[in-house]
Design a protein around this motif. Structure first.
Motif, short mmCIF file in Angstrom:
data_model
loop_
_atom_site.label_atom_id
_atom_site.label_comp_id
_atom_site.label_asym_id
_atom_site.label_seq_id
_atom_site.Cartn_x
_atom_site.Cartn_y
_atom_site.Cartn_z
N PRO A 116 49.30 76.92 106.64
CA PRO A 116 48.16 77.50 105.65
C PRO A 116 47.58 78.68 106.18
O PRO A 116 47.60 78.99 107.41
CB PRO A 116 47.18 76.05 105.68
CG PRO A 116 47.61 75.73 107.40
CD PRO A 116 48.91 75.74 107.57
N TYR A 117 47.07 79.30 105.05
CA TYR A 117 46.27 80.59 105.33
C TYR A 117 44.73 80.34 105.38
O TYR A 117 44.50 79.52 104.75
CB TYR A 117 46.61 81.67 104.54
CG TYR A 117 48.16 81.80 104.05
CD1 TYR A 117 49.13 81.50 105.15
CD2 TYR A 117 48.66 82.31 103.01
CE1 TYR A 117 50.28 81.89 105.03
CE2 TYR A 117 49.92 82.66 102.56
CZ TYR A 117 50.92 82.66 103.77
OH TYR A 117 52.16 82.79 103.57
N THR A 118 44.13 81.09 106.07
CA THR A 118 42.72 81.15 105.94
C THR A 118 42.39 82.56 105.41
O THR A 118 42.87 83.41 105.41
CB THR A 118 42.13 80.78 107.35
OG1 THR A 118 42.60 82.04 108.23
CG2 THR A 118 42.24 79.51 107.84
N VAL A 119 41.31 82.50 104.91
CA VAL A 119 40.79 83.91 104.28
C VAL A 119 39.24 83.94 104.73
O VAL A 119 38.24 83.36 104.93
CB VAL A 119 40.51 83.59 102.91
CG1 VAL A 119 40.13 84.94 102.22
CG2 VAL A 119 41.89 83.16 102.13
N MET A 120 39.02 85.54 105.12
CA MET A 120 37.78 85.73 105.32
C MET A 120 37.19 87.09 104.56
O MET A 120 38.09 87.68 103.94
CB MET A 120 37.67 86.52 106.99
CG MET A 120 38.15 85.37 108.01
SD MET A 120 36.93 84.13 108.60
CE MET A 120 35.91 85.13 109.36
N VAL A 121 36.06 87.13 104.28
CA VAL A 121 35.38 88.17 103.39
C VAL A 121 34.38 89.03 104.05
O VAL A 121 33.83 88.77 105.23
CB VAL A 121 34.85 87.56 102.13
CG1 VAL A 121 33.56 86.76 102.60
CG2 VAL A 121 34.40 88.71 101.12
N ASN A 122 34.68 90.46 103.96
CA ASN A 122 33.79 91.43 104.41
C ASN A 122 33.13 92.14 103.43
O ASN A 122 33.79 92.85 102.34
CB ASN A 122 34.56 92.39 105.24
CG ASN A 122 33.86 93.70 105.75
OD1 ASN A 122 34.29 94.82 105.44
ND2 ASN A 122 32.79 93.58 106.33
N ALA A 123 31.63 91.99 103.07
CA ALA A 123 31.13 92.40 102.02
C ALA A 123 30.89 93.78 101.82
O ALA A 123 30.58 94.42 100.92
CB ALA A 123 29.68 91.66 101.98
#
Length: 418
Positions: A116-123
């Protein structure tokens, strides 16, 4: 079993790295781009490092390279990648849907490009501060391992409610980073060679339009930027594309040197059998145990050598007195057990079926041919290597490896007739 050449086998043995790349960022506004560092000049028909992994972002050092590094480009500079994305999108970036969803297409190259992949967000789109996002459509794989690549699959994620994107030229852009390792995937075997993934840029500034069930924008705007996206159906080089010169970092300058990578004809037969069994996802518990035993025995030789024991000594390896050993005898014992268990774990995952199998994976024969053709080009010197460093990939010292393996039998040339 099909006729199989030693060249194909040696390619499979040498190329332990896998990877996945983001080949499409599909905006709700119809704009489409590629993942950071990804290009249309990398062929997608095979699985080996050279040439099929040249633009794969490797997330080995997120402190210095928050969006990874590639073999052909080195460290991915975020500002440069943002400019490239704008060019790909015809002056615009893909937009999130109204509820903050990003729709992507992922190309899984081979075994350690699995989910599985995980996702992070940088605003603020600087790559300095990241928070988790939610995966809506997951890619196949188990513990970072995939069977049956290469394959193209959809992937989508949603940023947290209330997220305000403030980066980019429009002041409304966020970065997403997809990863098949890291803190969110602590059990991922892909962390060994990788992990892999990369960044994409999406904006909140552009109004969303309806999307169809595949995540692709509908209407006239859907064609915008489409030339920048590898769809998975175009598996040959783009028109006018001149193949780069490259060679595997595992490539040796002579047949003799390549022969030094394997100990005996029997060991090659074993590896071929393993390859065929894995291709059929047909590894039983008994076969896994046998392979674990055989490989565990084989790795004793170089590891014992590191502890100063020559297993080929007339009176036995433990009769030799270590001098200048890298490992203590106990460290060698612990390392052998750890490697043996890691091999068994990987084989168990590959044989588990279900989620570990690729979706829409390429025909195995086509993949084998693509890999064989690439390796033949390496062998005849037509292609030379690309490795700009900082992607977690180094070149081994052939003399050191050969010295650790000890005496080796010559490669049986009639192997291809098996």
């Amino acid at each position: 079993m099909k006729t199989s050449s030693a060249l194909v086998l040696l390619t499979c043995v040498a190329s332990a790295y896998g990877h996945f790349v983001i080949t499409g960022v599909i905006g709700a506004n119809g704009v489409q781009t590629l993942g950071f560092g990804v290009t249309n000049n990398t062929l997608r028909t095979g699985t080996t490092e050279q040439p099929f992994q040249l633009d794969t972002p490797v997330l080995k050092n997120l402190k210095d390279d928050p969006c990874g590094a590639t073999l052909q480009g080195g460290s991915i500079d975020i500002a440069t990648a943002m400019t490239t994305a704008l060019t790909q999108g015809g002056g615009s970036l893909p937009s999130f849907t109204a509820d903050g969803t990003a729709n992507l297409q992922v190309h899984q190259v081979n075994a350690d490009g699995g989910g599985p992949y995980t996702v992070m967000v940088n605003a603020d789109a600087t790559g300095t501060s990241w928070v988790p996002a939610t995966v809506l459509v997951q890619a196949p794989g188990s513990n970072g391992i995939l069977h049956g690549g290469p394959a193209n699959v959809p992937f989508s994620a949603q940023i947290p409610a209330g997220t305000k994107c403030t980066g980019g030229a429009d002041g409304a852009t966020c970065l997403l980073r997809i990863n098949n390792g890291g803190t969110g995937n602590t059990l991922s075997l892909a962390q060994g060679a990788g992990p892999f993934g990369g960044c994409v840029a999406l904006t909140q500034a552009q109004s969303a339009v309806a999307v169809n069930g595949t995540g692709a924008a509908t209407g006239a705007a859907a064609t915008s930027g489409s030339a920048a996206v590898t769809t998975g159906k175009k598996n040959k080089a783009p028109k006018g594309f001149k193949k780069p010169r490259f060679a595997s970092r595992f490539f040796a300058p002579s047949v003799e040197a390549r022969e030094a990578r394997v100990r005996t004809y029997r060991s090659i037969q074993l590896l071929q059998d393993i390859s065929e069994l894995v291709a059929r996802a047909d590894l039983t518990a008994d076969l896994i145990d046998e392979i674990k035993t055989a490989t565990g025995t084989a790795i004793d030789i170089p590891i014992d050598n590191l502890a100063g024991h020559d297993d080929s000594a007339d009176l036995g390896g433990n009769s030799t007195v270590p001098t200048g050993a890298v490992l203590t005898t106990q460290q060698a014992v612990d390392l052998k057990k750890a490697v043996q268990d890691a091999i068994a774990t990987a084989l168990t995952i590959l044989s588990s079926g279900g989620a570990v199998n690729a979706v829409n994976g390429q025909d195995l024969a086509a993949t084998d041919k693509a890999n064989s053709d690439a390796d033949a080009a390496l062998l005849d010197g037509t292609l030379t290597s690309i490795n700009l460093g900082n992607a977690g990939v180094g070149t081994f010292q052939t003399a050191v490896v050969d010295s650790l393996l000890g005496p080796r039998a010559s490669l049986v040339l009639s192997l291809s007739m098996r």
